[in-house]
Enzyme design. Structure first.
Site, PDB file in Angstrom:
ATOM      1  N   SER A 110       0.665  -1.145   0.497  1.00  0.00           N
ATOM      2  CA  SER A 110       0.135  -0.281   0.157  1.00  0.00           C
ATOM      3  C   SER A 110       1.009   0.855   0.073  1.00  0.00           C
ATOM      4  O   SER A 110       2.055   0.556   0.458  1.00  0.00           O
ATOM      5  CB  SER A 110      -0.678   0.309   0.942  1.00  0.00           C
ATOM      6  N   TYR A 167      -2.074  -0.208  10.616  1.00  0.00           N
ATOM      7  CA  TYR A 167      -2.146  -0.480   9.209  1.00  0.00           C
ATOM      8  C   TYR A 167      -0.679  -0.544   8.590  1.00  0.00           C
ATOM      9  O   TYR A 167      -0.372  -0.916   7.723  1.00  0.00           O
ATOM     10  CB  TYR A 167      -3.043  -0.201   7.988  1.00  0.00           C
TER      11      TYR A 167
END
Length: 237
Positions: free
Chosen positions: A132, A146
């Site tokens: 990501s 995250y």
């Protein structure tokens, strides 16, 4: 267009969204594709029927089951570790077990899967982890845990690229920004905020991420390793 007609491909987390687009992309170009899923049985069965790929129910948080599933594929040409989960919000409210499960799925699973795949992988193989852009940039509150997992992927990819480089096995991360999926729809409640961070003011399509994956997995990707291939519309610019 890279040809995958003689390639054995395993996609971890392939039943929906980006994973399903990757399965379709490899299957359309002739690859022998197996993909895993955890909870989306109906979607997995529909995708398998559509593409001719094989669906396996495997929870990526279960290390032993995951390693056994990778080993059972025999010599792979391409491993794509796409399975992932996200917990976004006030870290003071998170259940510790939920954070640990996210670490299991987003970090431990791709590591152990990559190592197991490399035991049997043919020279010149490809290992790709879907990371990501939040591994590079966290412009909003609530994504610390995250982002931790996605930054960990970066170090893993760099290290494994050196570990497996003498066999011509490449190890890379693809780092999407906002992508229009059922988990993060382009018309969702946070979409306007996400587009505000981007130079190109739209969400990516899952098949655009799949095309980049196919490029890295193909012959033109032979000298690309230890890299973070960002596809984020300028989210991190």
């Amino acid at each position: 267009m890279a040809g995958f007609s003689d390639k054995s491909i395993l996609v971890l987390g392939g039943s929906r969204g980006i994973g399903a687009a990757i399965v379709r992309r490899f299957a359309a170009d002739g690859g022998t594709v197996t993909f895993t899923y955890a909870g989306s049985k109906d979607a997995a069965e529909a995708l398998a029927a559509e593409t001719g790929a094989k669906a396996l129910r495997v929870d990526s948080a279960d290390r032993d089951a995951l390693v056994a599933a990778v080993a059972a594929q025999g010599p792979l040409d391409v491993l794509v570790a796409n399975a992932g989960t996200a917990i976004i919000g006030d870290p003071l409210t998170f259940e510790p077990d939920a954070v640990d499960r996210m670490i299991d799925i987003n970090v431990r699973a791709p590591y152990h899967a990559a190592v197991e795949a490399a035991r049997r992988m043919r020279d010149g193989g490809r290992i790709i982890v879907i990371g990501s852009v939040n591994g590079d940039r966290v412009p909003f509150a609530g994504a610390a845990a995250y982002a931790l997992t996605k930054s960990a992927v970066q170090g893993m990819v760099r290290g494994l690229a050196r570990d497996f480089g003498d066999r011509g096995i490449t190890v890379n991360s693809i780092q999407p920004g906002p992508v229009d999926t059922d988990m993060n729809p382009a018309d969702g409640p946070f979409a306007d905020q996400m587009r505000g961070f981007m130079a190109i003011k739209r969400y990516a399509h899952a098949d655009e991420v799949a095309e980049l994956t196919a490029f890295i997995a193909g012959p033109h990707g032979a000298m690309i390793t230890g890299s973070m291939q960002t596809i984020d519309g300028g989210f991190g610019a």
